[in-house]
Design an enzyme around this catalytic site. Sequence first.
Site, PDB file in Angstrom:
ATOM      1  N   SER A 146       0.833  -1.208   0.000  1.00 53.85           N
ATOM      2  CA  SER A 146       0.000   0.000   0.000  1.00 53.85           C
ATOM      3  C   SER A 146       0.868   1.259   0.000  1.00 53.85           C
ATOM      4  CB  SER A 146      -0.978  -0.002   1.180  1.00 53.85           C
ATOM      5  OG  SER A 146      -0.322   0.233   2.396  1.00 53.85           O
ATOM      6  N   ASN A 147       2.020   1.208   0.639  1.00 51.24           N
ATOM      7  CA  ASN A 147       2.917   2.379   0.601  1.00 51.24           C
ATOM      8  C   ASN A 147       3.524   2.564  -0.790  1.00 51.24           C
ATOM      9  OD1 ASN A 147       3.377   3.827   3.322  1.00 51.24           O
ATOM     10  ND2 ASN A 147       3.240   1.662   3.875  1.00 51.24           N
ATOM     11  N   HIS A 188       8.254   3.211   9.208  1.00 48.06           N
ATOM     12  CA  HIS A 188       7.990   2.213  10.246  1.00 48.06           C
ATOM     13  C   HIS A 188       6.766   2.649  11.058  1.00 48.06           C
ATOM     14  CE1 HIS A 188       8.843  -1.040  12.978  1.00 48.06           C
ATOM     15  NE2 HIS A 188       8.683  -0.205  13.985  1.00 48.06           N
ATOM     16  N   MET A 199      11.034  -6.240   4.734  1.00 49.58           N
ATOM     17  CA  MET A 199      11.284  -6.848   6.045  1.00 49.58           C
ATOM     18  C   MET A 199      12.652  -7.537   6.086  1.00 49.58           C
ATOM     19  SD  MET A 199       8.830  -5.785   7.673  1.00 49.58           S
ATOM     20  CE  MET A 199       7.080  -5.471   7.832  1.00 49.58           C
TER      21      MET A 199
END
Length: 191
Positions: free
Chosen positions: A15-16, A111, A92
Amino acid sequence: MKRTKLAVFASGSGSNYEAIVEACRDGRIEADVVLLVCDKPGAKVLERAKRFGTESFAFNPKDYESREAYETVLVSMLEERGIDYICLAGYMRIVGKVLLERFEQRIVNIHPSLLPSFKGAHAIQDAVDYGVKIFGVTTHFVDETLDGGRIIDQAAIVYEGSDIEELTNLIHNIEHKLYVKTINKLINKKY
Ligand code: GAR
Protein backbone atom coordinates in the site's frame (compact mmCIF):
# COMPACT_ATOMS: atom_id res chain seq x y z
CA MET A 1 16.08 19.48 -14.63
CA LYS A 2 16.41 15.70 -14.55
CA ARG A 3 13.50 14.00 -12.78
CA THR A 4 14.46 12.06 -9.65
CA LYS A 5 14.31 8.29 -9.93
CA LEU A 6 13.07 6.17 -7.04
CA ALA A 7 13.26 2.47 -6.33
CA VAL A 8 10.79 1.03 -3.82
CA PHE A 9 11.71 -2.12 -1.87
CA ALA A 10 8.78 -4.07 -0.42
CA SER A 11 7.97 -7.53 0.91
CA GLY A 12 4.22 -7.49 1.40
CA SER A 13 1.00 -5.83 0.39
CA GLY A 14 2.46 -2.66 -1.11
CA SER A 15 0.00 0.00 0.00
CA ASN A 16 2.92 2.38 0.60
CA TYR A 17 4.36 1.55 -2.83
CA GLU A 18 0.99 2.45 -4.36
CA ALA A 19 0.72 5.68 -2.38
CA ILE A 20 4.18 6.75 -3.58
CA VAL A 21 3.39 5.92 -7.23
CA GLU A 22 0.11 7.83 -7.07
CA ALA A 23 1.82 10.87 -5.55
CA CYS A 24 4.43 10.79 -8.34
CA ARG A 25 1.69 10.60 -10.95
CA ASP A 26 -0.46 13.41 -9.62
CA GLY A 27 2.44 15.80 -9.03
CA ARG A 28 2.72 15.69 -5.23
CA ILE A 29 6.18 14.16 -5.71
CA GLU A 30 8.47 15.37 -8.51
CA ALA A 31 9.93 11.92 -9.19
CA ASP A 32 9.16 8.56 -10.79
CA VAL A 33 9.14 5.09 -9.29
CA VAL A 34 11.35 3.30 -11.79
CA LEU A 35 11.83 -0.06 -10.07
CA LEU A 36 10.07 -2.20 -7.47
CA VAL A 37 12.29 -4.72 -5.69
CA CYS A 38 10.64 -7.55 -3.77
CA ASP A 39 12.30 -10.27 -1.69
CA LYS A 40 9.12 -12.40 -1.55
CA PRO A 41 8.15 -13.88 -4.91
CA GLY A 42 4.34 -14.04 -4.87
CA ALA A 43 3.85 -10.98 -2.65
CA LYS A 44 0.82 -8.82 -3.38
CA VAL A 45 3.00 -5.79 -4.12
CA LEU A 46 4.12 -7.51 -7.34
CA GLU A 47 0.52 -7.53 -8.62
CA ARG A 48 0.25 -3.84 -7.79
CA ALA A 49 3.50 -3.12 -9.66
CA LYS A 50 2.15 -4.91 -12.70
CA ARG A 51 -1.08 -2.94 -12.51
CA PHE A 52 0.80 0.37 -12.30
CA GLY A 53 3.34 -0.62 -14.96
CA THR A 54 6.41 -0.40 -12.72
CA GLU A 55 9.27 -2.69 -13.65
CA SER A 56 9.72 -5.20 -10.85
CA PHE A 57 12.44 -7.56 -9.71
CA ALA A 58 11.52 -10.38 -7.34
CA PHE A 59 14.21 -12.53 -5.79
CA ASN A 60 14.50 -15.16 -3.10
CA PRO A 61 17.44 -14.38 -0.78
CA LYS A 62 17.87 -18.12 -0.22
CA ASP A 63 18.98 -18.46 -3.85
CA TYR A 64 22.11 -16.42 -3.04
CA GLU A 65 25.00 -17.44 -0.88
CA SER A 66 25.03 -14.22 1.13
CA ARG A 67 23.41 -10.80 1.59
CA GLU A 68 26.46 -9.29 -0.15
CA ALA A 69 25.79 -11.53 -3.18
CA TYR A 70 22.18 -10.44 -3.76
CA GLU A 71 22.86 -6.82 -2.83
CA THR A 72 25.63 -6.75 -5.45
CA VAL A 73 23.05 -7.80 -8.06
CA LEU A 74 20.63 -5.15 -6.77
CA VAL A 75 23.28 -2.40 -6.89
CA SER A 76 23.98 -3.07 -10.55
CA MET A 77 20.26 -3.02 -11.39
CA LEU A 78 19.83 0.23 -9.48
CA GLU A 79 22.87 1.84 -11.10
CA GLU A 80 21.87 0.77 -14.61
CA ARG A 81 18.58 2.59 -14.09
CA GLY A 82 20.14 5.67 -12.51
CA ILE A 83 18.21 5.32 -9.25
CA ASP A 84 18.66 8.31 -6.92
CA TYR A 85 16.86 7.10 -3.77
CA ILE A 86 15.67 3.79 -2.34
CA CYS A 87 12.42 3.86 -0.33
CA LEU A 88 11.89 0.84 1.90
CA ALA A 89 8.15 0.26 2.18
CA GLY A 90 7.51 -2.83 4.26
CA TYR A 91 10.84 -4.39 3.20
CA MET A 92 11.28 -6.85 6.05
CA ARG A 93 15.01 -7.34 5.74
CA ILE A 94 18.16 -5.74 7.12
CA VAL A 95 20.03 -3.67 4.53
CA GLY A 96 23.71 -4.58 4.35
CA LYS A 97 26.87 -2.66 3.67
CA VAL A 98 26.94 -3.25 -0.11
CA LEU A 99 23.76 -1.22 -0.58
CA LEU A 100 24.45 1.19 2.27
CA GLU A 101 27.88 2.17 0.96
CA ARG A 102 26.70 2.70 -2.59
CA PHE A 103 23.56 4.61 -1.55
CA GLU A 104 24.90 6.44 1.47
CA GLN A 105 22.19 8.73 2.95
CA ARG A 106 19.96 7.76 0.05
CA ILE A 107 18.00 4.87 1.60
CA VAL A 108 14.96 5.65 3.75
CA ASN A 109 12.44 3.52 5.59
CA ILE A 110 8.96 3.93 7.02
CA HIS A 111 7.99 2.21 10.25
CA PRO A 112 4.60 2.08 12.02
CA SER A 113 5.71 3.28 15.46
CA LEU A 114 7.25 6.30 17.12
CA LEU A 115 10.85 5.09 16.92
CA PRO A 116 12.97 4.22 18.76
CA SER A 117 10.05 2.42 20.43
CA PHE A 118 8.69 -0.82 18.98
CA LYS A 119 11.15 -1.79 16.28
CA GLY A 120 10.56 -4.95 14.28
CA ALA A 121 7.90 -6.63 12.21
CA HIS A 122 4.97 -6.39 14.68
CA ALA A 123 5.23 -2.80 15.84
CA ILE A 124 1.52 -2.01 16.01
CA GLN A 125 0.60 -5.19 17.91
CA ASP A 126 3.59 -4.75 20.24
CA ALA A 127 2.50 -1.18 21.04
CA VAL A 128 -1.09 -2.29 21.69
CA ASP A 129 0.15 -5.09 23.97
CA TYR A 130 2.21 -2.54 25.88
CA GLY A 131 -0.87 -0.39 26.49
CA VAL A 132 0.27 2.51 24.34
CA LYS A 133 -2.22 5.34 23.74
CA ILE A 134 -0.15 7.58 21.44
CA PHE A 135 0.72 5.68 18.28
CA GLY A 136 2.59 6.90 15.28
CA VAL A 137 4.72 6.56 12.22
CA THR A 138 8.39 7.33 11.61
CA THR A 139 10.48 7.83 8.49
CA HIS A 140 14.24 7.57 8.85
CA PHE A 141 17.51 7.11 7.04
CA VAL A 142 18.55 3.47 7.04
CA ASP A 143 21.60 2.04 8.74
CA GLU A 144 22.72 -1.54 9.26
CA THR A 145 20.45 -2.07 12.30
CA LEU A 146 16.78 -3.06 12.50
CA ASP A 147 14.62 0.05 11.96
CA GLY A 148 17.65 2.17 12.87
CA GLY A 149 19.05 5.44 11.50
CA ARG A 150 18.45 9.15 11.93
CA ILE A 151 14.79 10.15 12.04
CA ILE A 152 13.45 12.38 9.26
CA ASP A 153 9.73 12.75 10.05
CA GLN A 154 7.21 11.52 12.60
CA ALA A 155 3.45 11.75 12.98
CA ALA A 156 1.37 10.68 15.96
CA ILE A 157 -2.23 9.77 16.71
CA VAL A 158 -4.07 9.18 19.94
CA TYR A 159 -6.05 5.93 19.86
CA GLU A 160 -7.82 4.54 22.89
CA GLY A 161 -10.02 1.98 21.14
CA SER A 162 -9.44 -1.75 20.99
CA ASP A 163 -9.94 -2.53 17.30
CA ILE A 164 -6.50 -3.39 15.92
CA GLU A 165 -7.79 -3.44 12.35
CA GLU A 166 -9.18 0.08 12.69
CA LEU A 167 -5.93 1.24 14.28
CA THR A 168 -3.85 -0.40 11.54
CA ASN A 169 -5.90 1.35 8.86
CA LEU A 170 -5.50 4.71 10.62
CA ILE A 171 -1.74 4.18 10.82
CA HIS A 172 -1.50 3.14 7.17
CA ASN A 173 -3.34 6.32 6.11
CA ILE A 174 -0.84 8.39 8.08
CA GLU A 175 2.06 6.47 6.54
CA HIS A 176 0.89 7.20 3.02
CA LYS A 177 0.92 10.96 3.71
CA LEU A 178 4.11 11.00 5.74
CA TYR A 179 6.12 9.16 3.09
CA VAL A 180 5.15 11.77 0.49
CA LYS A 181 6.39 14.53 2.82
CA THR A 182 9.67 12.71 3.48
CA ILE A 183 10.39 11.94 -0.18
CA ASN A 184 9.88 15.62 -1.00
CA LYS A 185 12.40 16.52 1.71
CA LEU A 186 14.88 14.09 0.15
CA ILE A 187 14.41 15.42 -3.35
CA ASN A 188 14.82 18.99 -2.16
CA LYS A 189 17.64 18.02 0.22
CA LYS A 190 15.78 19.57 3.17
CA TYR A 191 16.40 17.09 5.94
C1 GAR B 1 3.93 -0.68 6.78
O1 GAR B 1 3.10 -0.46 7.89
C2 GAR B 1 5.36 -0.35 7.12
O2 GAR B 1 5.49 0.75 7.97
C3 GAR B 1 5.80 -1.63 7.80
O3 GAR B 1 5.26 -2.62 6.98
C4 GAR B 1 4.01 -2.18 6.47
C5 GAR B 1 3.95 -2.45 5.00
O4 GAR B 1 2.68 -2.16 4.50
N1 GAR B 1 7.23 -1.69 7.92
C6 GAR B 1 7.85 -2.20 8.97
O5 GAR B 1 7.27 -2.71 9.92
C7 GAR B 1 9.36 -2.10 8.93
N2 GAR B 1 9.92 -2.59 10.11
P1 GAR B 1 2.43 -2.05 2.93
O6 GAR B 1 3.04 -3.32 2.31
O7 GAR B 1 0.94 -2.04 2.78
O8 GAR B 1 3.08 -0.80 2.43
